[in-house]
Scaffold this active site. Structure first.
Site, PDB file in Angstrom:
ATOM      1  N   ALA A  85       0.973  -1.277  -0.064  1.00 46.62           N
ATOM      2  CA  ALA A  85      -0.033  -0.084   0.145  1.00 46.62           C
ATOM      3  C   ALA A  85       0.699   1.216   0.068  1.00 46.62           C
ATOM      4  CB  ALA A  85      -0.783   0.040   1.183  1.00 46.62           C
ATOM      5  N   GLY A 130       1.097  -5.636   1.125  1.00 44.24           N
ATOM      6  CA  GLY A 130       0.106  -5.886  -0.151  1.00 44.24           C
ATOM      7  C   GLY A 130       0.738  -6.319  -1.524  1.00 44.24           C
ATOM      8  N   GLU A 133       0.599 -10.167  -1.251  1.00 43.84           N
ATOM      9  CA  GLU A 133      -0.893 -10.482  -1.097  1.00 43.84           C
ATOM     10  C   GLU A 133      -1.388 -10.693  -2.519  1.00 43.84           C
ATOM     11  OE1 GLU A 133      -3.251  -9.349   2.782  1.00 43.84           O
ATOM     12  OE2 GLU A 133      -2.348  -7.502   2.051  1.00 43.84           O
ATOM     13  N   GLU A 153       2.561  -6.296   7.905  1.00 46.33           N
ATOM     14  CA  GLU A 153       1.486  -5.562   8.550  1.00 46.33           C
ATOM     15  C   GLU A 153       1.732  -5.434   9.840  1.00 46.33           C
ATOM     16  OE1 GLU A 153       0.262  -6.613   4.591  1.00 46.33           O
ATOM     17  OE2 GLU A 153       1.159  -7.525   6.067  1.00 46.33           O
TER      18      GLU A 153
END
Length: 284
Positions: A85, A130, A133, A153
């Site tokens: 992110a 992310g 991910e 995270e």
């Protein structure tokens, strides 16, 4: 662009201004039936709101393409897959807007995972938060020895919100996933292959795109396979596994097999076998 060597391609820019396009969608002439889904937001491919919008536009186009045999998700930024992110942007997002933003990112990765054709992810550098991910949403992951991956995270006092808590355990096992998510530690290429986080780890080359080149080799094999068969195989494996008991999965397999029986490609394969020539599949 460093991964474009030996590739001629038709490029779609997911922005009205090509110079600002943060996602490139390319159909290389050297690999018909394969799409290159390229992250293009230097310096670290941080996923901003605008990049997410372009990502979703790209997915929508790929979903409607009936003849593709595979997609390669990769980065155009040297030594980087994605840092996750855009934390600088997120700092200014109101607290009440965060849940919706995270949900959109989660659903975006799910939409990629649900693309009907195989998706190969090439990781030639850093894939954090992310970014990892996104990679976990692919069917097959290939990395180089210079790759580093982590779900970081918890270092930011949050948890993975793009499906990482669900996909990582399914890939590496529950206990290993807990260790990696609790600690947020880095996993380098060789270890990633050993624990099953990636399918293959290859030695990095001088141009820094060894994983991408390996993905192209795999894509070349997909080009020789029936497009409908690839889609039905993905459906049978994915939906059958999620169905639970083997008998339930066998029902999904049967349904998927029914999808290939009436195809012209199936008949073409039988004729080609008889005539001792390579089949010419049309995705029909």
């Amino acid at each position: 662009m460093f991964v474009r060597r030996a590739l001629r391609s038709c490029t779609r820019f997911l922005s009205t201004d090509a110079a600002k396009s943060e996602i490139l969608l390319q159909y290389p002439e050297s690999h018909p039936g394969i799409a290159l889904f390229t992250l293009n937001r230097p310096p670290v491919n941080a996923m901003s709101l605008s990049m997410g919008g372009q990502f979703r536009d790209c997915l929508a186009e790929l979903k409607e393409n009936k003849t593709l045999q595979g997609v390669i998700l990769h980065s155009n930024v040297p030594k980087i897959f994605s840092a996750g992110a855009d934390l600088k942007e997120r700092l200014f997002i109101k607290e009440e807007d965060v849940p919706g933003m995270v949900k959109r990112f989660r659903l975006m990765i799910q939409d990629m995972a649900e693309l009907p054709m195989p998706v190969i992810c090439a990781i030639d550098g850093v894939a954090m938060g992310g970014g990892l991910e996104m990679a976990l949403g692919a069917d097959i992951r290939i990395c180089s020895t210079t790759a580093r991956m982590a779900l970081t995270e918890t270092k930011l006092a949050i948890i993975p919100g793009g499906g990482g808590t669900q996909r990582l355990p399914r890939v590496v096992g529950v206990s290993r996933a807990k260790e990696l998510i609790f600690t947020g530690r880095n996993v380098e290429g060789a270890e990633a292959e050993r624990i099953g986080l990636v399918n293959t780890c290859v030695n990095q080359n001088e141009t820094g795109d060894a994983a991408f080149q390996k993905a192209l080799e795999l894509a070349a094999l997909l080009q020789e396979r029936g497009p409908v068969a690839l889609r039905m195989a993905k459906k049978a494996i994915t939906e059958g596994f999620e169905a639970g008991p083997v008998r339930a999965g066998l029902d999904v397999e049967h349904e998927s097999y029914m999808g290939v029986i009436p195809t012209q490609d199936r008949i073409e394969a039988l004729i080609a076998f008889k005539e001792k020539r390579p089949p010419k599949f049309r995705g029909q």
